[in-house]
Scaffold this motif. Structure first.
Motif, PDB file in Angstrom:
ATOM      1  N   LEU A  40       1.277  -6.814  -5.340  1.00 42.17           N
ATOM      2  CA  LEU A  40       0.695  -5.814  -6.222  1.00 42.17           C
ATOM      3  C   LEU A  40       0.745  -4.464  -5.506  1.00 42.17           C
ATOM      4  CD1 LEU A  40      -0.998  -5.141  -8.775  1.00 42.17           C
ATOM      5  CD2 LEU A  40      -3.032  -5.702  -7.417  1.00 42.17           C
ATOM      6  N   ILE A  41       1.206  -3.436  -6.195  1.00 38.25           N
ATOM      7  CA  ILE A  41       1.263  -2.098  -5.599  1.00 38.25           C
ATOM      8  C   ILE A  41      -0.075  -1.403  -5.802  1.00 38.25           C
ATOM      9  CG2 ILE A  41       2.358   0.176  -5.674  1.00 38.25           C
ATOM     10  CD1 ILE A  41       4.901  -1.247  -6.677  1.00 38.25           C
ATOM     11  N   VAL A  42      -0.628  -0.878  -4.704  1.00 40.22           N
ATOM     12  CA  VAL A  42      -1.891  -0.138  -4.758  1.00 40.22           C
ATOM     13  C   VAL A  42      -1.673   1.210  -4.084  1.00 40.22           C
ATOM     14  CG1 VAL A  42      -4.334  -0.103  -4.149  1.00 40.22           C
ATOM     15  CG2 VAL A  42      -3.219  -2.282  -4.675  1.00 40.22           C
ATOM     16  N   ALA A  43      -1.742   2.283  -4.869  1.00 44.04           N
ATOM     17  CA  ALA A  43      -1.619   3.640  -4.341  1.00 44.04           C
ATOM     18  C   ALA A  43      -3.024   4.208  -4.178  1.00 44.04           C
ATOM     19  CB  ALA A  43      -0.805   4.511  -5.292  1.00 44.04           C
ATOM     20  N   VAL A  44      -3.291   4.785  -3.016  1.00 43.09           N
ATOM     21  CA  VAL A  44      -4.602   5.376  -2.750  1.00 43.09           C
ATOM     22  C   VAL A  44      -4.440   6.781  -2.189  1.00 43.09           C
ATOM     23  CG1 VAL A  44      -5.818   3.188  -2.415  1.00 43.09           C
ATOM     24  CG2 VAL A  44      -4.722   4.285  -0.472  1.00 43.09           C
ATOM     25  N   ALA A  45      -5.426   7.616  -2.455  1.00 46.49           N
ATOM     26  CA  ALA A  45      -5.391   8.990  -1.970  1.00 46.49           C
ATOM     27  C   ALA A  45      -5.699   9.084  -0.479  1.00 46.49           C
ATOM     28  CB  ALA A  45      -6.389   9.842  -2.764  1.00 46.49           C
ATOM     29  N   ALA A  46      -6.363   8.084   0.057  1.00 44.78           N
ATOM     30  CA  ALA A  46      -6.760   8.103   1.471  1.00 44.78           C
ATOM     31  C   ALA A  46      -5.541   8.065   2.388  1.00 44.78           C
ATOM     32  CB  ALA A  46      -7.658   6.913   1.776  1.00 44.78           C
ATOM     33  N   PRO A  47      -5.609   8.770   3.519  1.00 48.29           N
ATOM     34  CA  PRO A  47      -4.501   8.744   4.477  1.00 48.29           C
ATOM     35  C   PRO A  47      -4.493   7.441   5.281  1.00 48.29           C
ATOM     36  CG  PRO A  47      -6.306  10.037   5.363  1.00 48.29           C
ATOM     37  CD  PRO A  47      -6.705   9.644   3.961  1.00 48.29           C
ATOM     38  N   ALA A  48      -3.325   7.116   5.808  1.00 46.41           N
ATOM     39  CA  ALA A  48      -3.174   5.907   6.632  1.00 46.41           C
ATOM     40  C   ALA A  48      -3.621   6.201   8.061  1.00 46.41           C
ATOM     41  CB  ALA A  48      -1.734   5.430   6.593  1.00 46.41           C
ATOM     42  N   VAL A  49      -4.898   6.520   8.228  1.00 49.89           N
ATOM     43  CA  VAL A  49      -5.462   6.875   9.526  1.00 49.89           C
ATOM     44  C   VAL A  49      -6.784   6.144   9.706  1.00 49.89           C
ATOM     45  CG1 VAL A  49      -6.363   8.778  10.918  1.00 49.89           C
ATOM     46  CG2 VAL A  49      -4.410   9.170   9.431  1.00 49.89           C
ATOM     47  N   ALA A  66      -3.528  -5.456   8.998  1.00 48.70           N
ATOM     48  CA  ALA A  66      -4.442  -4.337   9.216  1.00 48.70           C
ATOM     49  C   ALA A  66      -3.724  -3.005   9.409  1.00 48.70           C
ATOM     50  CB  ALA A  66      -5.350  -4.623  10.405  1.00 48.70           C
ATOM     51  N   THR A  67      -2.569  -3.005  10.064  1.00 43.05           N
ATOM     52  CA  THR A  67      -1.861  -1.750  10.336  1.00 43.05           C
ATOM     53  C   THR A  67      -0.533  -1.653   9.596  1.00 43.05           C
ATOM     54  OG1 THR A  67      -0.815  -2.680  12.306  1.00 43.05           O
ATOM     55  CG2 THR A  67      -2.917  -1.527  12.615  1.00 43.05           C
ATOM     56  N   SER A  68      -0.336  -2.476   8.596  1.00 39.94           N
ATOM     57  CA  SER A  68       0.923  -2.517   7.861  1.00 39.94           C
ATOM     58  C   SER A  68       0.715  -2.058   6.423  1.00 39.94           C
ATOM     59  CB  SER A  68       1.465  -3.953   7.869  1.00 39.94           C
ATOM     60  OG  SER A  68       2.586  -4.072   7.027  1.00 39.94           O
ATOM     61  N   ARG A  69       1.791  -1.638   5.769  1.00 43.15           N
ATOM     62  CA  ARG A  69       1.713  -1.327   4.344  1.00 43.15           C
ATOM     63  C   ARG A  69       1.712  -2.600   3.513  1.00 43.15           C
ATOM     64  NH1 ARG A  69       4.114   4.290   2.747  1.00 43.15           N
ATOM     65  NH2 ARG A  69       3.836   5.395   4.695  1.00 43.15           N
ATOM     66  N   VAL A 127       0.827  -1.203   0.000  1.00 42.59           N
ATOM     67  CA  VAL A 127       0.000   0.000   0.000  1.00 42.59           C
ATOM     68  C   VAL A 127       0.862   1.254   0.000  1.00 42.59           C
ATOM     69  CG1 VAL A 127      -1.786   1.274   1.243  1.00 42.59           C
ATOM     70  CG2 VAL A 127      -1.800  -1.224   1.249  1.00 42.59           C
ATOM     71  N   ARG A 128       0.462   2.214  -0.817  1.00 47.35           N
ATOM     72  CA  ARG A 128       1.086   3.547  -0.818  1.00 47.35           C
ATOM     73  C   ARG A 128      -0.028   4.558  -0.534  1.00 47.35           C
ATOM     74  NH1 ARG A 128       5.185   2.805  -5.865  1.00 47.35           N
ATOM     75  NH2 ARG A 128       6.661   1.519  -4.720  1.00 47.35           N
ATOM     76  N   PRO A 129      -0.249   4.864   0.769  1.00 53.23           N
ATOM     77  CA  PRO A 129      -1.319   5.807   1.125  1.00 53.23           C
ATOM     78  C   PRO A 129      -0.919   7.246   0.834  1.00 53.23           C
ATOM     79  CG  PRO A 129      -0.143   5.111   3.079  1.00 53.23           C
ATOM     80  CD  PRO A 129       0.446   4.340   1.929  1.00 53.23           C
ATOM     81  N   GLY A 130      -1.905   8.106   0.733  1.00 54.58           N
ATOM     82  CA  GLY A 130      -1.660   9.537   0.556  1.00 54.58           C
ATOM     83  C   GLY A 130      -1.177   9.900  -0.834  1.00 54.58           C
ATOM     84  N   GLY A 163      -7.869   3.174   9.435  1.00 53.28           N
ATOM     85  CA  GLY A 163      -8.298   2.188   8.462  1.00 53.28           C
ATOM     86  C   GLY A 163      -8.811   2.749   7.148  1.00 53.28           C
ATOM     87  N   LYS A 164      -8.701   4.060   6.950  1.00 57.42           N
ATOM     88  CA  LYS A 164      -9.208   4.668   5.721  1.00 57.42           C
ATOM     89  C   LYS A 164      -8.451   4.173   4.493  1.00 57.42           C
ATOM     90  CE  LYS A 164     -10.958   8.823   7.924  1.00 57.42           C
ATOM     91  NZ  LYS A 164     -10.826  10.261   8.081  1.00 57.42           N
ATOM     92  N   ALA A 165      -7.141   4.059   4.596  1.00 59.05           N
ATOM     93  CA  ALA A 165      -6.347   3.583   3.461  1.00 59.05           C
ATOM     94  C   ALA A 165      -6.657   2.125   3.160  1.00 59.05           C
ATOM     95  CB  ALA A 165      -4.858   3.769   3.726  1.00 59.05           C
ATOM     96  N   THR A 166      -6.812   1.314   4.178  1.00 59.73           N
ATOM     97  CA  THR A 166      -7.122  -0.104   3.969  1.00 59.73           C
ATOM     98  C   THR A 166      -8.454  -0.270   3.254  1.00 59.73           C
ATOM     99  OG1 THR A 166      -5.847  -0.766   5.906  1.00 59.73           O
ATOM    100  CG2 THR A 166      -7.495  -2.327   5.116  1.00 59.73           C
TER     101      THR A 166
END
Length: 119
Positions: free
Chosen positions: A56-65, A94-97, A35-38, A67-70
């Protein structure tokens, strides 16, 4: 209480010798994700050799706060693999990239395209 890191062999995550998704029976696959949050925008694609094997690399706009990024990763992964969001569940991380999701259905060919750029 201190958190203990669990190796992939302890967590029950198995990866086949070919580096593809691991079958867990009944048509489900385990998909390792980095995961690449933010990020500026959501994007699914690329390969990362992580602690759970080729991911698989997944970049998301959601922050890592909180559980939003997950949750954003779960939805982006479902869309990219062509399954409904309810077919994708978090298995490890759950709390890891570095996360592992279980995806209902045969997504091996599509996963290969996204992760390795192959058909």
């Amino acid at each position: 209480m201190a958190k203990r890191r669990v190796s992939s062999s302890e967590s029950g995550v198995t990866a086949p010798a070919s580096g593809g998704p691991a079958a867990s029976g009944s048509g489900d696959c385990s998909v390792a994700v980095r995961v690449r949050p933010g990020a500026g925008r959501n994007r699914v694609g690329g390969r990362y050799d992580g602690r759970h094997g080729p991911a698989l690399i997944v970049a998301v706009a959601a922050p890592a706060v909180d559980g939003k990024a997950t949750e954003a990763v779960r939805r982006a992964l479902a869309e990219a693999l062509g399954v409904r969001p309810g077919a994708v569940t978090l298995k490890v991380g759950a709390t890891s990239r570095d996360k592992v999701f279980t995806v209902a259905g045969d997504v091996g060919p599509r996963l290969g395209e996204l992760r390795d750029g192959t058909a």
